[in-house]
Design a protein around this motif. Structure first.
Motif, PDB file in Angstrom:
ATOM      1  N   MET A  57      55.095 -41.753   3.573  1.00 17.19           N
ATOM      2  CA  MET A  57      54.236 -42.936   3.350  1.00 17.19           C
ATOM      3  C   MET A  57      52.802 -42.534   2.865  1.00 17.19           C
ATOM      4  SD  MET A  57      56.555 -45.270   3.513  1.00 17.19           S
ATOM      5  CE  MET A  57      57.971 -44.189   2.815  1.00 17.19           C
ATOM      6  N   LEU A  58      52.336 -41.503   3.541  1.00 17.09           N
ATOM      7  CA  LEU A  58      51.070 -41.224   2.950  1.00 17.09           C
ATOM      8  C   LEU A  58      51.022 -40.941   1.394  1.00 17.09           C
ATOM      9  CD1 LEU A  58      48.020 -40.725   3.623  1.00 17.09           C
ATOM     10  CD2 LEU A  58      48.423 -38.537   3.936  1.00 17.09           C
ATOM     11  N   ALA A  59      51.870 -40.042   0.741  1.00 14.53           N
ATOM     12  CA  ALA A  59      51.992 -39.747  -0.428  1.00 14.53           C
ATOM     13  C   ALA A  59      52.167 -41.180  -1.375  1.00 14.53           C
ATOM     14  CB  ALA A  59      53.043 -38.927  -0.752  1.00 14.53           C
ATOM     15  N   TYR A  60      53.108 -42.070  -0.763  1.00 21.07           N
ATOM     16  CA  TYR A  60      53.243 -43.039  -1.448  1.00 21.07           C
ATOM     17  C   TYR A  60      51.941 -44.058  -1.687  1.00 21.07           C
ATOM     18  CZ  TYR A  60      58.318 -42.676  -2.137  1.00 21.07           C
ATOM     19  OH  TYR A  60      59.639 -42.519  -2.791  1.00 21.07           O
ATOM     20  N   GLU A  61      51.472 -44.232  -0.616  1.00 20.96           N
ATOM     21  CA  GLU A  61      50.221 -45.082  -0.458  1.00 20.96           C
ATOM     22  C   GLU A  61      49.073 -44.428  -1.455  1.00 20.96           C
ATOM     23  OE1 GLU A  61      47.585 -46.895   2.928  1.00 20.96           O
ATOM     24  OE2 GLU A  61      47.885 -44.773   3.219  1.00 20.96           O
ATOM     25  N   ILE A  74      60.771 -48.672   1.581  1.00 19.36           N
ATOM     26  CA  ILE A  74      61.874 -48.945   2.713  1.00 19.36           C
ATOM     27  C   ILE A  74      62.436 -47.627   2.856  1.00 19.36           C
ATOM     28  CG2 ILE A  74      63.986 -50.076   3.241  1.00 19.36           C
ATOM     29  CD1 ILE A  74      63.430 -52.226   1.286  1.00 19.36           C
ATOM     30  N   ASN A  75      62.780 -47.299   4.344  1.00 17.57           N
ATOM     31  CA  ASN A  75      63.516 -46.012   4.565  1.00 17.57           C
ATOM     32  C   ASN A  75      64.186 -46.509   5.796  1.00 17.57           C
ATOM     33  OD1 ASN A  75      64.603 -43.368   4.670  1.00 17.57           O
ATOM     34  ND2 ASN A  75      62.674 -42.459   5.244  1.00 17.57           N
ATOM     35  N   GLU A  76      65.422 -45.778   6.083  1.00 14.11           N
ATOM     36  CA  GLU A  76      66.213 -45.988   7.281  1.00 14.11           C
ATOM     37  C   GLU A  76      65.298 -45.553   8.517  1.00 14.11           C
ATOM     38  OE1 GLU A  76      70.311 -47.119   7.855  1.00 14.11           O
ATOM     39  OE2 GLU A  76      70.088 -45.365   6.823  1.00 14.11           O
ATOM     40  N   ALA A 115      63.253 -36.211  15.161  1.00 15.87           N
ATOM     41  CA  ALA A 115      62.113 -35.834  15.443  1.00 15.87           C
ATOM     42  C   ALA A 115      61.384 -35.480  13.995  1.00 15.87           C
ATOM     43  CB  ALA A 115      61.991 -34.498  16.241  1.00 15.87           C
ATOM     44  N   ALA A 116      62.265 -34.567  13.226  1.00 21.88           N
ATOM     45  CA  ALA A 116      61.762 -34.426  11.842  1.00 21.88           C
ATOM     46  C   ALA A 116      61.577 -35.537  11.054  1.00 21.88           C
ATOM     47  CB  ALA A 116      63.021 -33.365  11.166  1.00 21.88           C
ATOM     48  N   ALA A 117      62.294 -36.488  10.977  1.00 18.49           N
ATOM     49  CA  ALA A 117      62.272 -37.992  10.521  1.00 18.49           C
ATOM     50  C   ALA A 117      60.981 -38.626  10.913  1.00 18.49           C
ATOM     51  CB  ALA A 117      63.292 -38.743  10.392  1.00 18.49           C
ATOM     52  N   ALA A 118      60.513 -38.575  12.265  1.00 16.41           N
ATOM     53  CA  ALA A 118      59.554 -39.324  12.658  1.00 16.41           C
ATOM     54  C   ALA A 118      58.134 -38.281  12.160  1.00 16.41           C
ATOM     55  CB  ALA A 118      59.147 -39.174  14.329  1.00 16.41           C
ATOM     56  N   ILE A 119      58.485 -37.085  12.142  1.00 15.75           N
ATOM     57  CA  ILE A 119      57.080 -36.338  11.498  1.00 15.75           C
ATOM     58  C   ILE A 119      56.979 -36.551   9.919  1.00 15.75           C
ATOM     59  CG2 ILE A 119      56.128 -33.854  11.038  1.00 15.75           C
ATOM     60  CD1 ILE A 119      57.729 -33.252  13.808  1.00 15.75           C
ATOM     61  N   GLY A 120      58.010 -36.299   9.258  1.00  9.93           N
ATOM     62  CA  GLY A 120      58.102 -36.337   8.001  1.00  9.93           C
ATOM     63  C   GLY A 120      57.666 -37.798   7.200  1.00  9.93           C
ATOM     64  N   GLN A 121      58.223 -38.940   8.047  1.00 14.69           N
ATOM     65  CA  GLN A 121      58.070 -40.165   7.401  1.00 14.69           C
ATOM     66  C   GLN A 121      56.549 -40.609   7.227  1.00 14.69           C
ATOM     67  OE1 GLN A 121      60.267 -42.500   6.688  1.00 14.69           O
ATOM     68  NE2 GLN A 121      58.769 -44.030   6.485  1.00 14.69           N
ATOM     69  N   ILE A 122      55.572 -40.066   8.241  1.00 16.46           N
ATOM     70  CA  ILE A 122      54.102 -40.303   7.961  1.00 16.46           C
ATOM     71  C   ILE A 122      53.779 -39.448   6.533  1.00 16.46           C
ATOM     72  CG2 ILE A 122      52.014 -39.696   9.022  1.00 16.46           C
ATOM     73  CD1 ILE A 122      53.468 -41.625  10.584  1.00 16.46           C
ATOM     74  N   ARG A 123      54.112 -38.285   6.371  1.00 25.72           N
ATOM     75  CA  ARG A 123      53.868 -37.611   5.231  1.00 25.72           C
ATOM     76  C   ARG A 123      54.391 -38.140   3.910  1.00 25.72           C
ATOM     77  NH1 ARG A 123      55.790 -31.392   5.810  1.00 25.72           N
ATOM     78  NH2 ARG A 123      54.652 -31.469   4.134  1.00 25.72           N
ATOM     79  N   GLY A 131      49.058 -51.997  -2.917  1.00 28.31           N
ATOM     80  CA  GLY A 131      49.124 -51.652  -1.660  1.00 28.31           C
ATOM     81  C   GLY A 131      50.516 -51.141  -1.287  1.00 28.31           C
ATOM     82  N   LEU A 132      50.785 -50.659  -0.104  1.00 27.95           N
ATOM     83  CA  LEU A 132      51.993 -50.378   0.215  1.00 27.95           C
ATOM     84  C   LEU A 132      52.592 -51.059   1.544  1.00 27.95           C
ATOM     85  CD1 LEU A 132      53.714 -46.895   0.456  1.00 27.95           C
ATOM     86  CD2 LEU A 132      53.504 -48.025   2.519  1.00 27.95           C
TER      87      LEU A 132
END
Length: 268
Positions: free
Chosen positions: A85-89, A134-136, A75-83, A98-99
């Motif tokens: 990718m947003l930072a990278y984007e 890329i991330n797992e 669950a933490a991964a699902a939440i943190g992945q958005i944050r 683009g990303l």
């Protein structure tokens, strides 16, 4: 690095995320992306493999006085992945890129069809000016999330993408003869051409303080990449402009595969 056509940059959790606050290290990330833009400007291609999703999403579980269970990490991964990718984007966009988010599991890479699809997707992203990040796929890869190991994922991506250099950015300068936190006389190993039992012992003793992969998995990654004739460098990544620092001679450990060594001497 100057002669590499394609580079894989793997970023550890302790590098991209502030362990205390659970936030993305925004100013540092901006310097990394400036490095990446500089490499693209001189005709090179960069693929990023990033950790950090679990670290960023764990703030939602701060009320717990124990380690997260596997389903909580997912669950933490699902939440943190958005944050993440947003930072990278946002940072990539400021530099005209683009990303392209790519989530992989070990099963994806082991499956030939999925592996070929991933290679095609990475190539297409680069052709349209989007940097693959890329991330797992930690929300589904339960075995991998327990290991917390993106080092080997990055090495497998280096294989798939036929990269020339794999850069493992961590919170340590490289491979040491001993843990320098315990022995200030420990020496960094600047170059490795063959992973011997002695080198493996050093990896077991070398530090990997925050990331869950540690030096042992970095050595495993180095072996995978070297078998694919890809150079590997382990370097401290939490300083500003980490790729420029490597180019300018910052402490690091380079792993040079035999095929590269032979080519440099004029062999096939």
């Amino acid at each position: 690095m100057l002669s590499a056509r394609r580079l894989i940059v793997k970023i550890g959790s302790a590098v991209v995320a502030d362990i205390e606050t659970g936030e993305v290290r925004g100013p540092w990330l901006e310097t990394l992306i400036k490095d990446v833009a500089r490499l693209f400007a001189r005709g090179q291609q960069v693929i990023i493999v990033t950790s950090g999703a679990v670290a960023l999403g764990s703030s939602h579980f701060k009320q717990l006085d124990r380690s997260l269970r596997i389903e909580e990490k997912q669950a933490a991964a699902a939440i943190g992945q958005i944050r993440l990718m947003l930072a990278y984007e946002q940072s990539l966009k400021r530099h005209g890129f683009g990303l392209g988010q790519v989530l992989l599991t070990g099963a994806d890479i082991d499956n030939q069809r999925c592996r070929l699809n991933a290679r095609s997707a990475l190539q297409q992203l680069l052709e349209v000016g989007a940097v693959p990040v890329i991330n797992e796929n930690d929300a589904t890869a339960t075995a991998e999330i327990c290991l917390g190991d993106n080092d080997r994922l990055a090495a497998r991506v280096a294989q798939i993408a036929k990269a020339d250099v794999l850069i493992l950015l961590s919170d340590v300068d490289g491979l040491f003869t001993e843990d320098p936190h315990d022995n200030p006389l420990a020496r960094i190993i600047p170059e490795v051409r063959c992973i011997t039992p002695e080198i493996e012992t050093m990896a077991g003793l070398s530090p990997g303080r925050y990331g869950s992969g540690g030096m042992v998995t970095k050595l495993m990654a180095a072996r995978i990449a070297m078998d694919a004739s890809c150079n590997v460098v382990i370097a401290k990544g939490n300083k500003s402009y980490p790729l420029a620092a490597i180019e300018n001679g910052a402490p690091s450990t380079w792993f040079i595969p035999l095929a590269k060594e032979t080519a440099a001497r004029g062999g096939r």
